[in-house]
Scaffold this motif. Structure first.
Motif, PDB file in Angstrom:
ATOM      1  N   VAL B  34       0.724  -1.311   0.042  1.00  0.00           N
ATOM      2  CA  VAL B  34       0.101  -0.185  -0.133  1.00  0.00           C
ATOM      3  C   VAL B  34       0.914   1.071  -0.007  1.00  0.00           C
ATOM      4  O   VAL B  34       0.679   2.220  -0.682  1.00  0.00           O
ATOM      5  N   LEU B  35       2.104   1.086   0.986  1.00  0.00           N
ATOM      6  CA  LEU B  35       2.803   2.337   0.798  1.00  0.00           C
ATOM      7  C   LEU B  35       3.463   2.422  -0.338  1.00  0.00           C
ATOM      8  O   LEU B  35       3.640   3.582  -1.089  1.00  0.00           O
ATOM      9  N   VAL B  36       3.971   1.595  -1.072  1.00  0.00           N
ATOM     10  CA  VAL B  36       4.634   1.577  -2.377  1.00  0.00           C
ATOM     11  C   VAL B  36       3.512   2.275  -3.407  1.00  0.00           C
ATOM     12  O   VAL B  36       3.692   3.299  -4.149  1.00  0.00           O
ATOM     13  N   ALA B  37       2.337   1.922  -3.201  1.00  0.00           N
ATOM     14  CA  ALA B  37       1.493   2.295  -4.231  1.00  0.00           C
ATOM     15  C   ALA B  37       1.282   3.735  -4.119  1.00  0.00           C
ATOM     16  O   ALA B  37       0.933   4.625  -4.869  1.00  0.00           O
ATOM     17  N   PRO B  41       5.231   7.881  -6.797  1.00  0.00           N
ATOM     18  CA  PRO B  41       5.884   9.238  -7.526  1.00  0.00           C
ATOM     19  C   PRO B  41       7.257   9.633  -6.843  1.00  0.00           C
ATOM     20  O   PRO B  41       7.957  10.425  -7.494  1.00  0.00           O
ATOM     21  N   LEU B  42       7.347   9.158  -5.510  1.00  0.00           N
ATOM     22  CA  LEU B  42       8.444   9.890  -4.730  1.00  0.00           C
ATOM     23  C   LEU B  42       9.534   8.832  -4.581  1.00  0.00           C
ATOM     24  O   LEU B  42      10.660   9.064  -4.071  1.00  0.00           O
ATOM     25  N   LEU B  43       9.528   7.685  -5.277  1.00  0.00           N
ATOM     26  CA  LEU B  43      10.592   6.604  -5.112  1.00  0.00           C
ATOM     27  C   LEU B  43      11.698   6.978  -6.225  1.00  0.00           C
ATOM     28  O   LEU B  43      12.655   6.081  -5.951  1.00  0.00           O
ATOM     29  N   GLY B  44      11.642   7.771  -7.176  1.00  0.00           N
ATOM     30  CA  GLY B  44      12.488   8.209  -7.885  1.00  0.00           C
ATOM     31  C   GLY B  44      12.783   7.145  -8.976  1.00  0.00           C
ATOM     32  O   GLY B  44      14.252   6.668  -9.195  1.00  0.00           O
ATOM     33  N   LEU B  45      11.961   6.394  -9.192  1.00  0.00           N
ATOM     34  CA  LEU B  45      11.883   5.095 -10.137  1.00  0.00           C
ATOM     35  C   LEU B  45      11.907   5.742 -11.491  1.00  0.00           C
ATOM     36  O   LEU B  45      11.584   6.983 -11.700  1.00  0.00           O
ATOM     37  N   LEU B  80       6.480  -2.149  -9.505  1.00  0.00           N
ATOM     38  CA  LEU B  80       5.915  -1.161  -8.328  1.00  0.00           C
ATOM     39  C   LEU B  80       5.152  -0.148  -8.557  1.00  0.00           C
ATOM     40  O   LEU B  80       3.956   0.059  -7.974  1.00  0.00           O
ATOM     41  N   TRP B  81       4.872   0.248  -9.883  1.00  0.00           N
ATOM     42  CA  TRP B  81       3.607   1.063 -10.446  1.00  0.00           C
ATOM     43  C   TRP B  81       2.479   0.026 -10.458  1.00  0.00           C
ATOM     44  O   TRP B  81       1.402   0.454 -10.379  1.00  0.00           O
TER      45      TRP B  81
END
Lengths: 270, 291
Positions: B34-37, B41-45, B80-81
């Motif tokens: 859930v956190l990943v979802a 946008p903030l994970l720098g992927l 992850l997206w």
């Protein structure tokens, strides 16, 4: 007459006549025993009275109900909704096996307060207080703690006491007890029967006690109706039925008791 | 355990049951997803949609930890997206068919008669067609979109729940405590809700949890056929479906597959604990000893 008056109760299921004109009076303040062998229609009588005969059963006859406040000339003619308001409120029932008749997923407190809140419109806390009193009344140890427990945490005798507490919670006038002690062992049985007698006397209940056990009958019943093949063959006082049965079938039933009949009856003394 | 001796209501007992290792593990995994979802946008992927044909089919490396796919898109980023579409859809799908199937099955089993006949014959009608074929028909009729794919799968999957629910209710409604409940004045629906449903919820919950993986893959099946996720959208099921044909590029199917696997396991662990927590007989450690 105050209590229940069952007249000509007939029940047909799948073309078979299970009850064939049952006549019994269940007066207030008395325990009326309904005796007879398995399949004689004892339990079916209880269920038919309260309007829960199995699906597809054809029921006829009349069951008059009167408790001084409410009079119903025929319970069988009531609409389902009206019958529902009487169930649990005016007429209650206790079953044979308390481990099966209590809902395993609900706490004793919930099961003991739900119908009070529904029928008597009590608040949650008022119902809870009354529930604790009821448990005390039926002598379940530490009532407050017991309210939070679940059925599987009690012994059979305690569960049956709880079942009685649930049944009398809304101060019903009629109690149908269907083999309430059969699933219990003998010492526990005596306690439950004493409780039944006490409740009958104190609350003026009209009790219909269904059992095949004449020993149980002789302990608590005021009058005994002997059933066979769906009808009452003999109805008399407990003393008369046990000591001086008039019909051949009642005689047989009494003689099948394991213990020796009281002296002076001339039976079993040879 | 003295601190947990006084649970007053079931709602308060669930957190206590949550202290089981299995429940913790399941919750942690799910929470992580859930956190990943939320934080994607903030994970720098890398942009999951950014193509780079020159980098197609690159094996996992420092630049692309999960490798790249046929169009040179970063598999890590897409995985992850992908949780954004796969997780809510699977939850909605399972919850939807659980609710619809349970309600219809319970009503059919409890009321019986004509109601039962009508509901179960409709269920039979659905059963008569292969699941994916019928789902295709419905999805095609509704038009290709993820939402329509969910609706289509709902239409084909409720009968599974309804069947199980019906048979459970048939068994439970004959129990003495159900009759006893009626004798206290409970009408048919009160009786169903108060006495029948709590006693049949455990198998239904297990069924739903086991159904998660199935539903994610069915959804993928529809996406693969062009009836679900519209191509560039990263979605686990379609990523697996694309990947299974590329044997030499094992990372294509493996990583989204592991993602599906982790979610399914998490839901199963949670489902098991939930079942134990809801049943007072197995919530034993929480309740103190018997009198």
């Amino acid at each position: 007459m105050s209590g229940l008056d069952i007249r000509g109760l007939t029940l047909e299921l799948g073309g078979r006549r299970i009850l064939d004109g049952v006549d019994v009076e269940v007066p207030a303040g008395q325990v009326t025993g309904l005796a007879g062998e398995s399949g004689s229609g004892k339990t079916m009588t209880g269920l038919a009275v309260i309007g829960l005969a199995p699906a597809g059963a054809k029921v006829s006859g009349t069951v008059a109900y009167d408790d001084g406040e409410v009079r119903v000339p025929d319970l069988l003619a009531l609409r389902p909704g009206a019958m529902n308001r009487l169930r649990g409120r005016r007429i209650a029932m206790v079953f044979q096996d308390p481990t099966a008749s209590l809902q395993p997923m609900l706490s004793v407190g919930t099961q003991l307060t739900d119908h009070m809140r529904h029928h008597l419109h009590l608040s949650r806390s008022a119902a809870r207080t009354r529930a604790a009193e009821l448990l005390e009344r039926v002598r379940v140890p530490s009532p407050e703690a017991a309210l939070k427990r679940y059925p599987h945490q009690f012994s059979g005798g305690q569960l049956q006491r709880i079942a009685f507490a649930i049944a009398i919670a809304c101060e019903p006038k009629v109690l149908i007890a269907d083999e309430p002690t059969t699933a219990l062992d003998v010492t526990v049985q005596a306690g439950v029967l004493r409780l039944l007698r006490e409740l009958t006397d104190d609350l003026g209940l009209a009790v219909l006690l269904v059992t095949h056990d004449l020993g149980v009958m002789s302990a608590v019943a005021d009058t005994v109706a002997v059933m066979r093949n769906g009808s009452v063959v003999e109805h008399g006082s407990r003393f008369q039925i046990i000591t001086d049965p008039q019909t051949a079938y009642a005689k047989e039933l009494v003689e099948s008791l394991p213990h020796t009949p009281p002296p002076g009856t001339g039976e079993g003394e040879a | 355990m003295t601190a947990v001796q006084l649970p007053r209501r079931r709602a308060l007992r669930v957190p206590v049951a949550w202290r089981r290792p299995a429940a913790i593990a399941g919750s942690v995994v799910l929470l992580a997803w859930v956190l990943v979802a939320l934080l994607d946008p903030l994970l720098g992927l890398q942009d999951p949609l950014q193509q780079s044909v020159g980098d197609a089919f690159r094996a996992p490396s420092a630049a692309h930890p999960f490798g790249t796919d046929a169009l040179g898109r970063d598999v890590l980023s897409r995985t992850l997206w992908g949780v954004r579409s796969s997780l809510p859809l699977a939850v909605a799908l399972v919850a939807g068919s659980l609710v619809v199937g349970s309600v219809l099955g319970a009503v059919a089993g409890y009321l019986g008669g004509a109601v039962d006949e009508v509901i179960m014959r409709i269920a039979d009608l659905v059963f008569a067609f292969p699941t994916i074929i019928l789902a295709m028909v419905v999805a095609a009729a509704l038009g290709p979109s993820l939402l329509n794919a969910v609706v289509a799968l709902l239409v084909v999957s409720w009968p599974n729940y309804a069947r199980v629910m019906r048979s459970l209710v048939l068994g439970a409604r004959g129990q003495e405590y159900v009759v006893a409940g009626r004798l206290l004045g409970a009408g048919p629906f009160t009786s169903l809700r108060r006495d029948v449903l709590p006693n049949v919820s455990a198998p239904m919950l297990v069924l739903a949890m086991l159904d998660f993986g199935n539903q994610i893959l069915l959804l993928a099946g529809l996406s693969f056929l062009g009836l679900g996720a519209v191509p560039p959208t990263p979605e686990w099921g379609s990523m697996v479906a694309d990947g299974v044909t590329q044997f030499s590029s094992w990372w294509l199917a493996t990583f989204p597959g592991l993602a599906i696997f982790s979610v399914v396991v998490a839901f199963n662990l949670i489902g098991d604990s939930l079942r134990d927590a809801l049943d007072p007989r197995t919530a034993g450690a929480v309740q103190g000893s018997s009198i």
